[in-house]
Write a protein that holds these residues in place. Sequence first.
Motif, mmCIF file in Angstrom:
data_model
loop_
_atom_site.group_PDB
_atom_site.id
_atom_site.type_symbol
_atom_site.label_atom_id
_atom_site.label_comp_id
_atom_site.label_asym_id
_atom_site.label_seq_id
_atom_site.Cartn_x
_atom_site.Cartn_y
_atom_site.Cartn_z
ATOM 1 N N ASP A 180 37.321 48.592 41.153
ATOM 2 C CA ASP A 180 38.537 49.226 40.640
ATOM 3 C C ASP A 180 39.756 48.322 40.791
ATOM 4 O O ASP A 180 40.721 48.437 40.022
ATOM 5 C CB ASP A 180 38.771 50.596 41.292
ATOM 6 C CG ASP A 180 38.938 50.529 42.797
ATOM 7 O OD1 ASP A 180 38.572 49.491 43.397
ATOM 8 O OD2 ASP A 180 39.420 51.512 43.386
ATOM 9 N N VAL A 181 39.730 47.405 41.762
ATOM 10 C CA VAL A 181 40.807 46.420 41.885
ATOM 11 C C VAL A 181 40.623 45.310 40.855
ATOM 12 O O VAL A 181 41.572 44.864 40.206
ATOM 13 C CB VAL A 181 40.848 45.833 43.309
ATOM 14 C CG1 VAL A 181 41.861 44.688 43.396
ATOM 15 C CG2 VAL A 181 41.177 46.911 44.327
ATOM 16 N N LEU A 182 39.389 44.886 40.683
ATOM 17 C CA LEU A 182 39.091 43.782 39.762
ATOM 18 C C LEU A 182 39.478 44.136 38.327
ATOM 19 O O LEU A 182 39.945 43.275 37.569
ATOM 20 C CB LEU A 182 37.600 43.457 39.836
ATOM 21 C CG LEU A 182 37.158 42.062 39.410
ATOM 22 C CD1 LEU A 182 37.848 40.998 40.239
ATOM 23 C CD2 LEU A 182 35.654 41.926 39.531
ATOM 24 N N THR A 183 39.280 45.382 37.940
ATOM 25 C CA THR A 183 39.582 45.793 36.567
ATOM 26 C C THR A 183 41.046 46.183 36.362
ATOM 27 O O THR A 183 41.456 46.458 35.237
ATOM 28 C CB THR A 183 38.691 46.977 36.143
ATOM 29 O OG1 THR A 183 38.844 48.045 37.089
ATOM 30 C CG2 THR A 183 37.221 46.571 36.087
ATOM 31 N N ASP A 184 41.840 46.188 37.425
ATOM 32 C CA ASP A 184 43.268 46.465 37.291
ATOM 33 C C ASP A 184 43.926 45.326 36.510
ATOM 34 O O ASP A 184 43.587 44.155 36.706
ATOM 35 C CB ASP A 184 43.907 46.588 38.674
ATOM 36 C CG ASP A 184 45.364 46.998 38.604
ATOM 37 O OD1 ASP A 184 45.632 48.207 38.648
ATOM 38 O OD2 ASP A 184 46.232 46.103 38.499
ATOM 39 N N PRO A 185 44.862 45.621 35.606
ATOM 40 C CA PRO A 185 45.442 44.557 34.791
ATOM 41 C C PRO A 185 46.273 43.535 35.554
ATOM 42 O O PRO A 185 46.536 42.448 35.034
ATOM 43 C CB PRO A 185 46.308 45.316 33.774
ATOM 44 C CG PRO A 185 46.530 46.662 34.359
ATOM 45 C CD PRO A 185 45.326 46.960 35.195
ATOM 46 N N ALA A 186 46.693 43.859 36.787
ATOM 47 C CA ALA A 186 47.550 42.929 37.519
ATOM 48 C C ALA A 186 47.066 42.613 38.936
ATOM 49 O O ALA A 186 47.216 41.472 39.406
ATOM 50 C CB ALA A 186 48.967 43.494 37.589
#
Length: 216
Positions: free
Chosen positions: A148-154
């Motif tokens: 879920d962190v990896l797929t965050d845009p920033a």
Amino acid sequence: MSRRILVINPNSSAACTRGIATALAPLGAPPGLAFAVTQLPEGPPAIASWEDWHSVALPLCRLVEREPAAAYVIACVSDPGLEAVRAATPRPVLGMFRCAVAAAAARAERFAVIGFVAASEARQRRALQSMGLESRLAGWQALDLPMDVLTDPAAPRGRIAAAARSLAATGAGAIVLGCTGMAGHVAAAEDAAGIPVIEPCRAAGAMALLAALPAG
């Protein structure tokens, strides 16, 4: 025969699946052929451990058996279940890691990989060994971030940029993003590294288009 290329995310992350579809969108398909992106609802949140890797092989086979397609892509950069799924269908089945490595090897004599988690390294090195390309691996570095962190845009961009700079310093001429969750961060990695960055969704999508074209 179905004129679609079925791209299967073996994890249950909706954000990851959306990222895969977005990465594939710029690839032009000939008339009558299109990408269809799906996921395994019963899959783990991410393919992190060997247990995760083995657990999706049978569900992938069952999905392929009931969903006809001109070609299939396993949308995980550890290529889980690749051999099993190839045995379940006569149609082409591609693994994203092997496709991305082939693209990197075509661009540079030596390449590096930004991995998802440390446990991914053994799986990816095994694939490199099967391709006869492990000696061309200049470096491998894990991010060890949740999906879920990896797929965050920033959120992961600083870590990805730092890994890209570090791997470029090893003498690599290209870098493979070792997880589909990084699909939205190609530009950040390439800006930091100053060398080509291979995004596995597009690499596999391009090869799948070729594989799905009729012979002759």
